[in-house]
Design an enzyme around this catalytic site. Structure first.
Site, short mmCIF file in Angstrom:
data_model
loop_
_atom_site.label_atom_id
_atom_site.label_comp_id
_atom_site.label_asym_id
_atom_site.label_seq_id
_atom_site.Cartn_x
_atom_site.Cartn_y
_atom_site.Cartn_z
NE ARG A 16 -16.77 -14.45 12.18
CZ ARG A 16 -15.73 -13.79 12.66
NH1 ARG A 16 -15.84 -13.07 13.73
NH2 ARG A 16 -14.57 -13.84 12.04
CG LEU B 207 -23.89 -16.87 7.53
CD1 LEU B 207 -25.06 -17.01 6.55
CD2 LEU B 207 -22.80 -17.90 7.22
N GLY C 121 -18.20 -13.25 8.01
CA GLY C 121 -16.75 -13.29 8.22
C GLY C 121 -16.20 -12.09 8.96
N GLY D 156 1.99 0.09 14.08
CA GLY D 156 1.74 -0.16 12.65
C GLY D 156 0.93 0.97 12.02
N GLY E 81 -0.43 1.16 9.19
CA GLY E 81 -1.14 0.62 8.02
C GLY E 81 -2.59 1.08 8.06
CB ALA F 169 -14.30 -7.10 1.75
CG HIS G 110 -20.04 22.99 -12.37
ND1 HIS G 110 -18.79 23.10 -11.80
CD2 HIS G 110 -20.66 24.19 -12.17
CE1 HIS G 110 -18.65 24.31 -11.29
NE2 HIS G 110 -19.77 24.99 -11.50
P1 FAD Z 1 -12.95 -13.67 6.27
O1 FAD Z 1 -13.82 -12.51 6.13
O2 FAD Z 1 -11.90 -13.63 7.32
O3 FAD Z 1 -13.93 -14.91 6.54
C1 FAD Z 1 -13.45 -16.18 6.85
C2 FAD Z 1 -14.50 -16.90 7.67
O4 FAD Z 1 -14.14 -18.26 7.75
C3 FAD Z 1 -14.62 -16.42 9.10
O5 FAD Z 1 -15.95 -16.06 9.39
C4 FAD Z 1 -14.18 -17.60 9.95
O6 FAD Z 1 -14.93 -17.73 11.16
C5 FAD Z 1 -14.47 -18.75 9.03
N1 FAD Z 1 -13.65 -19.94 9.27
C6 FAD Z 1 -12.30 -20.00 9.34
N2 FAD Z 1 -11.90 -21.28 9.49
C7 FAD Z 1 -13.04 -22.02 9.51
C8 FAD Z 1 -13.29 -23.40 9.64
N3 FAD Z 1 -12.29 -24.29 9.76
N4 FAD Z 1 -14.57 -23.83 9.64
C9 FAD Z 1 -15.60 -22.94 9.50
N5 FAD Z 1 -15.42 -21.63 9.37
C10 FAD Z 1 -14.15 -21.18 9.38
N6 FAD Z 1 -11.51 -4.88 3.49
C11 FAD Z 1 -12.08 -4.02 2.61
O7 FAD Z 1 -12.14 -4.32 1.42
N7 FAD Z 1 -12.59 -2.82 3.02
C12 FAD Z 1 -12.54 -2.43 4.31
O8 FAD Z 1 -13.01 -1.33 4.64
C13 FAD Z 1 -11.95 -3.31 5.26
N8 FAD Z 1 -11.89 -2.95 6.55
C14 FAD Z 1 -11.35 -3.83 7.45
C15 FAD Z 1 -11.27 -3.45 8.79
C16 FAD Z 1 -10.73 -4.30 9.72
C17 FAD Z 1 -10.67 -3.88 11.17
C18 FAD Z 1 -10.25 -5.58 9.32
C19 FAD Z 1 -9.68 -6.54 10.33
C20 FAD Z 1 -10.30 -5.97 8.00
C21 FAD Z 1 -10.85 -5.10 7.05
N9 FAD Z 1 -10.91 -5.43 5.69
C22 FAD Z 1 -11.44 -4.55 4.80
C23 FAD Z 1 -10.39 -6.71 5.19
C24 FAD Z 1 -11.55 -7.71 4.98
O9 FAD Z 1 -12.26 -7.87 6.19
C25 FAD Z 1 -11.00 -9.04 4.50
O10 FAD Z 1 -10.18 -8.85 3.38
C26 FAD Z 1 -12.13 -9.98 4.13
O11 FAD Z 1 -13.00 -10.19 5.23
C27 FAD Z 1 -11.58 -11.32 3.63
O12 FAD Z 1 -12.64 -12.16 3.30
P2 FAD Z 1 -12.49 -13.74 3.39
O13 FAD Z 1 -13.83 -14.29 3.02
O14 FAD Z 1 -11.30 -14.18 2.65
O15 FAD Z 1 -12.20 -14.05 4.94
P1 NAI Z 2 -1.01 -3.27 6.89
O1 NAI Z 2 -0.23 -4.28 6.18
O2 NAI Z 2 -1.91 -2.36 6.15
O3 NAI Z 2 -0.03 -2.34 7.74
C1 NAI Z 2 0.81 -2.85 8.73
C2 NAI Z 2 1.85 -1.79 9.06
O4 NAI Z 2 2.58 -2.23 10.18
C3 NAI Z 2 2.85 -1.54 7.94
O5 NAI Z 2 3.00 -0.17 7.76
C4 NAI Z 2 4.11 -2.21 8.45
O6 NAI Z 2 5.29 -1.60 7.96
C5 NAI Z 2 3.95 -2.01 9.95
N1 NAI Z 2 4.71 -2.93 10.77
C6 NAI Z 2 4.95 -4.25 10.54
N2 NAI Z 2 5.67 -4.76 11.58
C7 NAI Z 2 5.86 -3.75 12.45
C8 NAI Z 2 6.49 -3.66 13.71
N3 NAI Z 2 7.09 -4.71 14.28
N4 NAI Z 2 6.51 -2.47 14.36
C9 NAI Z 2 5.90 -1.37 13.80
N5 NAI Z 2 5.29 -1.42 12.60
C10 NAI Z 2 5.25 -2.59 11.95
O7 NAI Z 2 -1.80 -4.10 8.01
P2 NAI Z 2 -3.04 -3.73 8.92
O8 NAI Z 2 -3.18 -2.27 9.10
O9 NAI Z 2 -2.90 -4.60 10.11
O10 NAI Z 2 -4.25 -4.22 8.04
C11 NAI Z 2 -4.30 -5.58 7.58
C12 NAI Z 2 -5.07 -5.65 6.31
O11 NAI Z 2 -6.44 -5.42 6.52
C13 NAI Z 2 -4.66 -4.57 5.32
O12 NAI Z 2 -3.56 -4.99 4.56
C14 NAI Z 2 -5.85 -4.43 4.46
O13 NAI Z 2 -5.74 -5.34 3.41
C15 NAI Z 2 -7.00 -4.84 5.38
N6 NAI Z 2 -7.78 -3.65 5.75
C16 NAI Z 2 -8.37 -2.91 4.77
C17 NAI Z 2 -9.08 -1.78 5.07
C18 NAI Z 2 -9.65 -0.98 3.98
O14 NAI Z 2 -9.71 -1.47 2.85
N7 NAI Z 2 -10.10 0.24 4.22
C19 NAI Z 2 -9.28 -1.35 6.45
C20 NAI Z 2 -8.58 -2.17 7.41
C21 NAI Z 2 -7.90 -3.29 7.04
#
Ligand code: FAD
Ligand code: NAI
Length: 465
Positions: free
Chosen positions: A35, A38, A40, A180, A182, A320, A444
């Site tokens: 990307r 940095l 992710g 979903g 979730g 994360a 409190h």
């Molecule tokens: P990633 O963050 O996905 O990083 C992987 C990196 O590897 C990417 O930058 C990618 O470009 C790079 N990469 C992949 N393949 C290659 C390659 N072959 N060569 C070089 N680079 C490569 N988690 C929380 O704890 N709190 C939250 O509030 C939260 N909110 C979220 C909201 C959304 C909308 C989403 C989608 C996720 C959210 N998450 C949240 C989940 C969190 O983002 C992930 O759990 C976390 O980023 C995972 O970290 P990681 O380092 O395993 O992977």
């Molecule tokens: P999720 O696993 O939290 O929820 C997915 C939902 O979709 C579930 O309720 C599941 O039953 C439903 N589902 C699955 N197949 C379906 C279908 N065919 N039709 C209708 N519903 C269906 O996944 P989500 O929301 O996509 O998030 C992915 C991950 O990202 C989370 O598991 C979480 O770990 C991480 N995340 C964390 C955040 C945080 O910590 N605040 C914020 C956003 C994401």
């Protein structure tokens, strides 16, 4: 050829924390990230931009309603361009911050797509197509995850968006269908609902947020429904057809029955995420991911000697802070130290209003495991700070072992629940009893008193309510 102690593939919370810890421990380390920035998923298109929009939209919503109750008369006007701009600026500052930490800790960022090319070998293809060969004693896979697809629903990030698209819609949708119920669906659904969209959430199961304590999830659903979100539980989307201005969805009851048609201006597909290992060359070292795409590990060691994996690419909650824990433990093991993660103590937070936060076991998990437990519960309606702030929705609930009183799980729903849960993470790491919390003086008036009162409730000596 450049030689390293550790090469980390992926610069997200798993990868960048691993790289920085390796640098701190004096290892020669490179982090390969394709990307342009940095951080992710989390910093670029996940945790950070979503929290930026949740914060801004919560204030907008309050200015539209709650402010007047406090004697503040305003007429808010949405400036979506500025809301998106401040989000982008925060994200840019955070990703730059990781670059700074890399420099400070002598981590080399190798820009490009990394591919394992055999034991100890990594090839990096840069944007211009040039290939650099690197060697390392240890390779750490930290490539994260990507949105799971749904057959019949093609994400075009125009009308049918994934989480990345939903973080940058060009307008407030008149109507949004979220597939979903979730964490992503409810957080991003909340953002657009607060800004004015009509939001319908279609969920396969007969409950929202699987993994959350059942009683808490019911309270949560009631709160979101009161805010105007509509839920279609026990329903599956079997197809979605994007037109120029809207999307037509076919939805069927999971239990069988007549399909119905829904129309919406935008659709958000958020049915979970799957590990991302495309083009990683796992076959060159004999690693085969499991059926769901996860890399199997034992204390972060894969089946290939010298190859480790962490974060969303391996089993465990896709969070994360879990990736960060994996990262530090994995690097410490590589450095000959005693890295360890207690997955029971990885907290979860949903950053909606009310927030929901929990750590440890749910009531359902304790029942299934046949563990006898006692419950202490305290509603925010009886908490003075919540009353003064007119934020009385929700409760704190403590589950403790019926014999030993050890705290087994804590579930909080209400404003700032995410801030409150940290106290219980520490308590549980020290294997505290509910009485340990119950007998500690809390300030409190604060919402943390509700957490303490819930602990007092385990032995039945709650003072208020
Ligand atoms: P990633 O963050 O996905 O990083 C992987 C990196 O590897 C990417 O930058 C990618 O470009 C790079 N990469 C992949 N393949 C290659 C390659 N072959 N060569 C070089 N680079 C490569 N988690 C929380 O704890 N709190 C939250 O509030 C939260 N909110 C979220 C909201 C959304 C909308 C989403 C989608 C996720 C959210 N998450 C949240 C989940 C969190 O983002 C992930 O759990 C976390 O980023 C995972 O970290 P990681 O380092 O395993 O992977
Ligand atoms: P999720 O696993 O939290 O929820 C997915 C939902 O979709 C579930 O309720 C599941 O039953 C439903 N589902 C699955 N197949 C379906 C279908 N065919 N039709 C209708 N519903 C269906 O996944 P989500 O929301 O996509 O998030 C992915 C991950 O990202 C989370 O598991 C979480 O770990 C991480 N995340 C964390 C955040 C945080 O910590 N605040 C914020 C956003 C994401």
């Amino acid at each position: 050829m450049a030689q390293y102690d550790v090469i980390i593939i992926g610069g997200g919370p798993g990868g960048y924390n691993a790289a920085i810890r390796a640098g701190q421990l004096g290892l020669k380390v490179a982090c390969v990230e394709k990307r342009a920035t940095l951080g992710g998923t989390c910093l670029n298109v996940g945790c950070m931009p979503s929290k930026a929009l949740l914060h801004a939209s919560e204030l907008y919503d309050a200015a539209n309603g709650e402010f007047a109750k406090l004697g503040i008369q305003v007429q808010p006007k949405l400036d979506l361009v500025q809301m998106m701009k401040q989000k982008a600026e925060s994200v840019a500052a955070l990703t730059k911050g990781i670059e700074f930490l890399f420099k400070k800790n002598k981590v080399e960022w190798v820009k490009g797509a990394g591919r394992i090319a055999g034991p100890g070998k990594v090839e990096v293809t840069a944007e211009d197509g040039s290939v650099t060969a690197l060697e390392a004693r240890n390779i750490v896979i930290a490539t994260g995850s990507e949105p799971s697809p749904l057959p019949g629903v093609v994400v075009d990030n125009n009308r049918i968006v994934d989480s990345t698209g939903a973080l940058s819609l060009p307008e407030v949708p008149k109507s949004l269908v979220v597939i979903g119920a979730g964490i992503i669906g409810l957080e991003l659904g909340s953002v657009w609902r607060r800004l004015g969209a009509e939001v319908t959430v279609v969920e396969f199961l007969d409950r929202i947020t699987p993994g959350m304590d059942g009683e808490t999830a019911k309270t949560f659903q009631r709160a979101l429904t009161k805010q105007g979100m509509t839920f279609k539980l026990g329903s599956k989307v079997t197809g979605a057809k994007a037109g120029k201005n809207d999307v037509t969805l076919t939805v069927e009851p999971v239990a069988g029955g007549e399909p119905e048609t829904l129309k919406a201006q935008y659709v958000l597909l958020a049915i979970g995420r799957r590990p991302y290992t495309d083009g990683l060359g796992l076959e060159t070292v004999g690693i085969t991911p499991d059926k769901r795409g996860f890399i199997e590990t034992d204390h972060f060691k894969t089946s290939a000697p010298g190859v480790w994996a962490i974060g969303d690419a391996i089993h465990g909650p896709m969070l994360a802070h879990k990736a960060e824990e994996d990262a530090v433990a994995c690097i410490e093991l590589i450095a000959g130290k005693a890295g360890h993660v207690d997955y029971n103590l990885v907290p979860s937070v949903v950053y909606t209003a009310p927030e929901v936060a929990w750590v440890g076991k749910t009531e359902e998990q304790l029942k299934e495991a046949g563990i006898a437990y006692k419950t202490g519960k305290f509603p925010f309606t009886a908490n003075s700070r919540a009353k003064i702030n007119h934020e009385t929705e929700g409760f704190a609930k403590v589950l403790a072992d019926a014999t030993t009183d050890e705290i087994l799980g804590v579930h909080i729903i209400g404003p700032q629940a995410g801030e409150m849960i940290g106290e219980y993470c520490v308590a549980m790491a020290f294997r505290a009893a509910s009485e340990d919390i119950a007998r500690v003086c809390h300030p409190h008036p604060t919402r943390s008193e509700a957490g303490r009162q819930a602990a007092m409730g385990v032995e039945g000596w709650t003072m208020q309510a």
